[in-house]
Design an enzyme around this catalytic site. Sequence first.
Site: not given
Length: 369
Positions: A168, A197, A223, A249, A272, A299
């Site tokens: 992250k 992400d 992401e 997502e 997703d 995702h």
Amino acid sequence: MARIERIELRMIDLRPKVLRTDAIQSFVSQETPLVTITDSDGASGTGYSYTIGTGGSSVMRLLADHLAPRLIGRDADQIEAIWHELEFATHATTIGAITSIALAAIDTALWDLRARKQSLPLWKLAGGAKDRCPLYTTEGGWLHISVEALVEDALEAQSKGFSGSKVKIGKRHGSEDLARLSAVRKAVGDGYEIMTDANQGFTVDEAIRRAERLKELDLAWIEEPLPADDIDGHVRLNRSTATPVAIGESLYSIRHFREYMQKGACSIVQVDVGRIGGITPWLKVAHAAEAFDMPVCPHFLMELHVSLTCAVPNGKYVEYIPQLDDITTSRLAVEDGMALAPMTPGLGIEWDWDAITSRVLAEFSRDIR
């Protein structure tokens, strides 16, 4: 022709096994709607979807009051017709998360029922492109985790044959993200993928700035760098960086994906099944992505996405985040860092009904006949 006779609605709350933090939130609860559909032959299928802590009660009311009753007497094998009828019945609330999450629980149950009745695993019924897919792990890459722990987790995953780790990003200053990612890259070397992400945490200018700063690390992707409804911002970012931009997502319609792909606003599709409204629209997005020569790296929901990723030729990765262990007797099969497609009929998920019964939130339980 078997017709739908019964729909059982349940919801449970699954608490993540580890603390999950990202650039905008902490993920402390997974409300999980479960839908079991039984037909006149006595066959049944179970589907599910999820929230990250809010909206579950609204999903259950939408299912109980407006969607599930419409299924009684329908031919369970007319999945496409049912999906479109239910979407139209809720057109005043689409396109949005609550409706899509509710549709997903029904649609996955219908696909499970169809696959079980045909004695086929989902990945074969939905396409059968391959029987395994590479894995990358996310569970050890949350934003609060120390650099030392990030490195340790990535090295462990690498030793198991995983293809990559997601970290992250979204620390207060870009230098912090760079330091964390640089430590991981130094430890794992060049042959191991690092995904990042941002969880929609940046502005366009900040995303461009950080992508430029991180380019030397040869990231697999960045992401959700921007709010999901900022398509033009994603176009600008995607044109400014060689790092692939991944989205999906937080998109709830096949038309949203079409716009992203047509405008060149992304290069990796992370559709997703729990957010797009089920397997029926998921497959349409995946095939559209193939036409744009884009990989699909869905995702979350590894227990379900392994089958869908294996169903399509452009399915590239499965995201490793165990979530259903407490309510299932089956487990994702992993061999040399690859996720193996389940060989049992249906979704490949075997539910532990005793464990589920003990966790059901009674106020949301309904039995519709």
